[in-house]
Design a protein around this motif. Structure first.
Motif, PDB file in Angstrom:
ATOM      1  N   PRO A 105      59.215  13.923  77.012  1.00 42.15           N
ATOM      2  CA  PRO A 105      60.557  14.220  76.486  1.00 42.15           C
ATOM      3  C   PRO A 105      60.520  15.049  75.206  1.00 42.15           C
ATOM      4  CG  PRO A 105      60.408  11.926  77.158  1.00 42.15           C
ATOM      5  CD  PRO A 105      59.020  12.480  77.218  1.00 42.15           C
ATOM      6  N   VAL A 106      59.616  14.730  74.264  1.00 39.50           N
ATOM      7  CA  VAL A 106      59.590  15.452  72.992  1.00 39.50           C
ATOM      8  C   VAL A 106      59.092  16.879  73.184  1.00 39.50           C
ATOM      9  CG1 VAL A 106      57.259  14.668  72.333  1.00 39.50           C
ATOM     10  CG2 VAL A 106      58.892  15.334  70.571  1.00 39.50           C
ATOM     11  N   ILE A 107      58.105  17.073  74.045  1.00 38.57           N
ATOM     12  CA  ILE A 107      57.583  18.426  74.284  1.00 38.57           C
ATOM     13  C   ILE A 107      58.612  19.257  75.025  1.00 38.57           C
ATOM     14  CG2 ILE A 107      55.762  19.755  75.390  1.00 38.57           C
ATOM     15  CD1 ILE A 107      54.916  18.114  72.899  1.00 38.57           C
ATOM     16  N   ARG A 108      59.284  18.703  76.020  1.00 39.83           N
ATOM     17  CA  ARG A 108      60.327  19.434  76.745  1.00 39.83           C
ATOM     18  C   ARG A 108      61.479  19.803  75.815  1.00 39.83           C
ATOM     19  NH1 ARG A 108      60.881  18.487  82.493  1.00 39.83           N
ATOM     20  NH2 ARG A 108      63.095  18.104  82.123  1.00 39.83           N
ATOM     21  N   PHE A 109      61.859  18.872  74.934  1.00 37.22           N
ATOM     22  CA  PHE A 109      62.951  19.128  73.997  1.00 37.22           C
ATOM     23  C   PHE A 109      62.592  20.268  73.038  1.00 37.22           C
ATOM     24  CE2 PHE A 109      64.887  18.394  69.831  1.00 37.22           C
ATOM     25  CZ  PHE A 109      66.234  18.342  70.156  1.00 37.22           C
ATOM     26  N   LEU A 110      61.402  20.212  72.446  1.00 31.66           N
ATOM     27  CA  LEU A 110      60.994  21.253  71.502  1.00 31.66           C
ATOM     28  C   LEU A 110      60.824  22.603  72.192  1.00 31.66           C
ATOM     29  CD1 LEU A 110      58.459  19.255  69.299  1.00 31.66           C
ATOM     30  CD2 LEU A 110      60.578  20.331  68.511  1.00 31.66           C
ATOM     31  N   ARG A 111      60.365  22.582  73.421  1.00 25.35           N
ATOM     32  CA  ARG A 111      60.221  23.837  74.168  1.00 25.35           C
ATOM     33  C   ARG A 111      61.584  24.486  74.399  1.00 25.35           C
ATOM     34  NH1 ARG A 111      57.058  24.248  79.993  1.00 25.35           N
ATOM     35  NH2 ARG A 111      56.405  26.424  79.828  1.00 25.35           N
ATOM     36  N   GLU A 112      62.585  23.677  74.707  1.00 21.62           N
ATOM     37  CA  GLU A 112      63.943  24.204  74.897  1.00 21.62           C
ATOM     38  C   GLU A 112      64.495  24.757  73.588  1.00 21.62           C
ATOM     39  OE1 GLU A 112      66.182  20.983  76.465  1.00 21.62           O
ATOM     40  OE2 GLU A 112      65.175  20.998  78.434  1.00 21.62           O
ATOM     41  N   LYS A 113      64.231  24.072  72.473  1.00 22.98           N
ATOM     42  CA  LYS A 113      64.733  24.539  71.186  1.00 22.98           C
ATOM     43  C   LYS A 113      64.043  25.826  70.747  1.00 22.98           C
ATOM     44  CE  LYS A 113      67.747  21.351  70.637  1.00 22.98           C
ATOM     45  NZ  LYS A 113      69.201  21.680  70.679  1.00 22.98           N
ATOM     46  N   VAL A 114      62.753  25.957  71.036  1.00 18.83           N
ATOM     47  CA  VAL A 114      62.043  27.204  70.753  1.00 18.83           C
ATOM     48  C   VAL A 114      62.601  28.329  71.617  1.00 18.83           C
ATOM     49  CG1 VAL A 114      59.812  28.374  71.029  1.00 18.83           C
ATOM     50  CG2 VAL A 114      59.923  26.146  69.898  1.00 18.83           C
ATOM     51  N   SER A 115      62.868  28.038  72.875  1.00 17.60           N
ATOM     52  CA  SER A 115      63.429  29.040  73.782  1.00 17.60           C
ATOM     53  C   SER A 115      64.810  29.498  73.312  1.00 17.60           C
ATOM     54  CB  SER A 115      63.518  28.460  75.198  1.00 17.60           C
ATOM     55  OG  SER A 115      64.102  29.387  76.098  1.00 17.60           O
ATOM     56  N   ALA A 116      65.591  28.578  72.735  1.00 17.55           N
ATOM     57  CA  ALA A 116      66.923  28.924  72.242  1.00 17.55           C
ATOM     58  C   ALA A 116      66.860  29.900  71.077  1.00 17.55           C
ATOM     59  CB  ALA A 116      67.666  27.662  71.823  1.00 17.55           C
ATOM     60  N   HIS A 181      59.113  28.582  62.205  1.00 20.41           N
ATOM     61  CA  HIS A 181      58.823  30.004  61.985  1.00 20.41           C
ATOM     62  C   HIS A 181      59.918  30.883  62.591  1.00 20.41           C
ATOM     63  CE1 HIS A 181      56.525  33.627  61.296  1.00 20.41           C
ATOM     64  NE2 HIS A 181      56.812  33.987  62.534  1.00 20.41           N
ATOM     65  N   LEU A 182      60.345  30.564  63.792  1.00 21.42           N
ATOM     66  CA  LEU A 182      61.398  31.355  64.418  1.00 21.42           C
ATOM     67  C   LEU A 182      62.718  31.219  63.661  1.00 21.42           C
ATOM     68  CD1 LEU A 182      60.613  30.540  68.147  1.00 21.42           C
ATOM     69  CD2 LEU A 182      60.339  32.765  67.035  1.00 21.42           C
ATOM     70  N   ARG A 183      62.938  30.065  63.068  1.00 20.95           N
ATOM     71  CA  ARG A 183      64.196  29.816  62.351  1.00 20.95           C
ATOM     72  C   ARG A 183      64.204  30.443  60.969  1.00 20.95           C
ATOM     73  NH1 ARG A 183      68.130  29.496  60.011  1.00 20.95           N
ATOM     74  NH2 ARG A 183      69.784  27.905  59.987  1.00 20.95           N
ATOM     75  N   TRP A 184      63.027  30.430  60.259  1.00 20.55           N
ATOM     76  CA  TRP A 184      63.029  30.850  58.862  1.00 20.55           C
ATOM     77  C   TRP A 184      62.016  31.925  58.486  1.00 20.55           C
ATOM     78  CZ3 TRP A 184      63.887  25.406  59.518  1.00 20.55           C
ATOM     79  CH2 TRP A 184      65.176  25.009  59.148  1.00 20.55           C
ATOM     80  N   LYS A 185      61.132  32.339  59.393  1.00 21.68           N
ATOM     81  CA  LYS A 185      60.115  33.344  59.051  1.00 21.68           C
ATOM     82  C   LYS A 185      59.305  32.895  57.829  1.00 21.68           C
ATOM     83  CE  LYS A 185      61.491  35.883  62.413  1.00 21.68           C
ATOM     84  NZ  LYS A 185      60.734  35.876  63.674  1.00 21.68           N
ATOM     85  N   VAL A 186      58.416  31.976  58.072  1.00 27.34           N
ATOM     86  CA  VAL A 186      57.722  31.241  57.025  1.00 27.34           C
ATOM     87  C   VAL A 186      56.595  32.051  56.388  1.00 27.34           C
ATOM     88  CG1 VAL A 186      56.373  29.149  56.607  1.00 27.34           C
ATOM     89  CG2 VAL A 186      58.240  29.127  58.256  1.00 27.34           C
TER      90      VAL A 186
END
Length: 276
Positions: A105-116, A181-186
């Motif tokens: 569940p946690v990996i699927r959730f994070l993968r969807e959020k990265v894809s978004a 990184h995708l959200r803030w360009k770290v």
């Protein structure tokens, strides 16, 4: 995060600002801190360590059991066994990675959020490799469980994974880094502001599940009942910040982590709460 070669062994394991807004950049004009000297790594010397790679592995194992091999020699022995079992470890890691992408569940959730955020994480840029460990001159063993590279993706150190649960925690940690990184360009290595690295390490350790009570007690033997979770997150964040080349020492790392602690520890995005 386009598919490419495996990411270099940058610390995550390993380890953007994730407060309510990206951290200020006004420290970019400050003078860069003096970088500490790189540690000298030791090569095996059978006369010093008691470990002789020219004889059968089981003979060396018996020598270890009878106390005839030093702690340094045990690390060299471990590294040689990892090298011999590399194909097996990587195959197991890849099987577990596929299972987690399909069912965790946690990996699927994070993968969807990265894809978004227009990112892609799959078998092409989440790679399993053997990660060599090294013994420093002062006796420290330098090893990692994984790493994230904006240019390459996620590295999972197959030889360091104890089981599927350990891989799940490690992968979740690195996927939080990818989302940050995708959200803030770290500023990953802290060339301008180490607070970026400190914040993402706090968040990754907090959200991945690697500091949950059962992991701390059953795996690491930490039985503290109060502030255990916070202590684990803080400790792992400090250790990861110390691995940055612009960090001077443990006091510097602790100071930076403390500066961002309140805002970053309170930020659960992309989750609503800490579920693991």
């Amino acid at each position: 995060m386009a598919p490419s070669q495996p990411p270099p062994p940058t610390p995550s394991s390993t380890q953007p600002s994730a407060s309510q807004s990206p951290p200020p950049q006004d420290h970019a004009q400050q003078q860069q801190p003096q970088q500490p000297p790189l540690p000298r790594f030791l090569e095996n010397d059978p006369a010093r360590t008691g470990y002789d790679p020219s004889i059968k592995w089981w003979l060396n194992y018996f020598r270890i059991l009878t106390g005839k091999v030093t702690r340094e020699g045990i690390e060299h022995y471990r590294e040689d066994r990892y090298r011999a079992n590399e194909a097996r470890d990587c195959a197991r890691c890849e099987t577990d990675r596929a299972y987690l992408f399909a069912y965790s569940p946690v990996i699927r959730f994070l993968r969807e959020k990265v894809s978004a955020l227009n990112g892609t994480l799959d078998e092409n840029n989440v790679v399993c490799r053997r990660c060599p460990a090294r013994v420093a001159e002062d006796g420290r063993v330098v090893r990692q469980g994984g790493g994230f590279s904006p240019e390459h993706g996620i590295l999972i150190c197959a030889n360091e994974m104890r089981d599927r649960g350990h891989l799940e925690d490690t992968l979740a940690h690195e996927m939080v880094h990818a989302w940050d990184h995708l959200r803030w360009k770290v500023d990953w290595m802290g060339g301008h502001d180490l607070r970026h690295a400190a914040c993402t390490e706090i968040r990754a350790s907090m959200l991945s599940g690697e500091c949950r009570w059962t992991r701390e007690t059953m795996t690491r033997g930490h039985w503290t009942l109060t502030q255990q979770f916070q202590n684990c997150v803080r400790m792992r964040a400090i250790q990861s910040v110390m691995a940055r080349s612009t960090c001077r020492d443990d006091a510097h790392a602790t100071k930076v982590v403390n500066e961002v602690w309140d805002s970053c520890f309170a930020d659960k995005r992309p989750f609503e709460e800490v579920y693991r």
